[in-house]
Write a protein that holds these residues in place. Structure first.
Motif, PDB file in Angstrom:
ATOM      1  N   PRO A 351       0.813  -1.223   0.000  1.00 25.19           N
ATOM      2  CA  PRO A 351       0.000   0.000   0.000  1.00 25.19           C
ATOM      3  C   PRO A 351       0.847   1.274   0.000  1.00 25.19           C
ATOM      4  N   GLY A 352       1.969   1.231   0.737  1.00 26.54           N
ATOM      5  CA  GLY A 352       2.849   2.395   0.750  1.00 26.54           C
ATOM      6  C   GLY A 352       3.528   2.599  -0.595  1.00 26.54           C
ATOM      7  N   ASP A 355       1.089   4.218  -2.891  1.00 25.12           N
ATOM      8  CA  ASP A 355       0.887   5.641  -2.583  1.00 25.12           C
ATOM      9  C   ASP A 355       2.081   6.492  -3.012  1.00 25.12           C
ATOM     10  N   VAL A 356       3.295   5.975  -2.790  1.00 25.58           N
ATOM     11  CA  VAL A 356       4.494   6.777  -3.056  1.00 25.58           C
ATOM     12  C   VAL A 356       4.876   6.754  -4.533  1.00 25.58           C
TER      13      VAL A 356
END
Length: 480
Positions: A351-352, A355-356
């Motif tokens: 998920p990170g 997002d990034v």
């Protein structure tokens, strides 16, 4: 006497007879008596050929061809080329000059007399040159012209022409029959260009058949009408190209064309590490590397993307770490951080990552492809499993599932795949719901480790004792 072609010695010089006959033959032809002129030329050609007079024979056969060509009697021209090339004892030099002269007329015949007459002469030249080693280069050039004609029919079909698909396959088959890598008479650059042309047509046919297989619902590898045979031939042809030769600055255009096709081959087979290597070869090209904000930047970005997409092994890990250490990568913030994440022994929570990196990567030409995005997810999961295996001896399956951001079934399938591939060692105790990342060791292994640890401990004790003694001796000297 001078030595003629094929080791034959010239028995007589027919130059005076040729000098006398040629003006007469030209006059007869201009007076409408072409056949009479040809008869006289053929008669003297036989004498000069039997006498191994190469220069006179060459002048005569070229005169015969020129008279027929100037009279626009192309049917007779084709016949004469066939007859003269098959004459008993015909000199190689004369045949070579005939073929070269006929080839020099091809473009003019196509424009002036039409494609049908052009095709007739092309087929005549291919027939004459077939099986003759001293004519292998002219045959290759004529065949290339014919292949381009069929490719043009594929792109712009005409009434009465074969189906576009058949025209493209014909063009590819014509060039694939040429083993130009064995031609000693062809320059290295031209030879390489021929191989690249063979590869390009194979690539076109492979894509065509892949599209047909996909439309027919048979897009899987091995389908009857997919392009896998052409892809295999493309790989075989690529091995005939000397990559050291491509490094020469004069061959830069050839080099870029070659690696462009190899990138397409690698992508078709999802050989991401190979694709990264091909882009690295492109990036090393001086004109590309110097364009830091254009093609050089694009090539370096693609190296990063395809290294990241490659399954982990020693070669991939080595290339990734060398790339991370390259100062040029620091100028690309997103790509630098992506490689840094893969080279750091820390978890990459998906998920990170989404997002990034997602907003940027999903706009690139690489990751607009959903298959590539899914493969990147798989590489992130595999990285996380390796990190967990490094820091954990045992872990519950539930905790592993949470760390990998997967369902229990997906986590177990991923772990099993990596175990089979030999990337990590693990055993799953399903009833207990525990994953073991350390293999049970035998008594001998335990004792060896204990012995090694004791040696290290004793070494530290000895070093400490020596340091204490040195300190005590120093204090004693001070007190004294």
């Amino acid at each position: 006497m001078s030595e003629g072609a094929g080791g034959k010695f010239q028995q007589k010089d027919y130059t005076p007879e040729v000098d006398e006959l040629l003006p007469q033959a030209t006059a007869l032809s201009q007076a409408g008596k072409l056949q009479e002129a040809l008869d006289k030329l053929f008669a003297l050609e036989k004498q000069s050929r039997n006498g191994s007079d190469l220069r006179s024979t060459t002048r005569l056969v070229k005169a015969i061809m020129e008279l027929e060509y100037n009279a626009r009697d192309l049917a007779q021209l084709n016949t004469s080329i066939n007859i003269l090339s098959k004459k008993h004892g015909q000199l190689k030099g004369a045949i070579q000059d005939m073929v070269e002269l006929a080839m020099s007329w091809l473009d003019e015949i196509k424009q002036r007399d039409g494609i049908e007459k052009w095709l007739e002469l092309v087929e005549t030249l291919r027939t004459v040159t077939e099986g003759k080693l001293f004519l292998e280069t002219p045959r290759a050039r004529v065949t290339l012209s014919l292949a381009r004609h069929h490719e043009a029919l594929h792109r712009n079909p005409k009434s009465g022409s074969p189906p576009p698909r058949d025209s493209l396959i014909t063009a590819s088959d014509l060039l694939s029959d040429l083993q130009v890598e064995t031609y000693s008479s062809m320059e290295r650059v031209e030879k390489t260009e021929f191989i690249l042309e063979q590869m390009r047509l194979l690539l076109e046919v492979a894509r065509l058949k892949d599209a047909e297989g996909k439309n027919a619902g048979k897009g899987e590898k091995g389908a009857l009408n997919d392009g896998e045979p052409e892809w295999v031939k493309l790989r075989v042809q690529s091995r005939k190209v000397n990559e050291q030769f491509l490094k020469e600055s004069a061959n830069e255009a050839i080099k870029l064309q070659f690696y462009d096709m190899m990138v397409q081959y690698g992508l078709r087979h999802h050989a991401y590490l190979d694709v990264a290597k091909y882009y690295y070869k492109v990036w090393e090209t001086p004109s590309i590397k110097g364009d830091v904000n254009g093609k050089g930047k694009t090539a370096l970005e693609h190296i990063v993307y395809y290294v990241a997409l490659s399954p982990h092994d020693n070669e991939q890990s080595d290339m990734m770490h060398r790339l991370f250490a390259n100062p040029a990568l620091e100028k690309l913030e997103v790509q630098y951080n992506l490689i840094k994440s893969f080279t750091t022994d820390e978890l990459m929570r998906w998920p990170g990552i989404v997002d990034v990196f997602g907003p940027f990567l999903r706009k690139t030409d690489v990751f607009t492809n959903d298959k590539h995005w899914e493969d990147l997810h798989a590489r992130v999961i595999e990285h996380n499993v390796r990190v967990i295996a490094k820091y954990y001896t045992r872990i519950t399956l539930a905790r592993l599932t949470t760390l990998l951001d997967l369902t229990p079934q997906q986590a177990e399938e991923t772990l099993c795949r990596l175990v089979v591939a030999g990337t990590v060692w693990a055993r799953v105790d399903r009833p207990a719901g525990i994953v073991n990342f350390r293999n049970k060791r035998g008594a001998e292994d335990v004792m060896n480790d204990w012995s090694s640890d004791m040696q290290k401990l004793l070494g530290l004790v000895e070093k400490t004792w020596m340091s204490v003694n040195a300190a005590q001796a120093a204090q004693a000297r001070i007190k004294a």
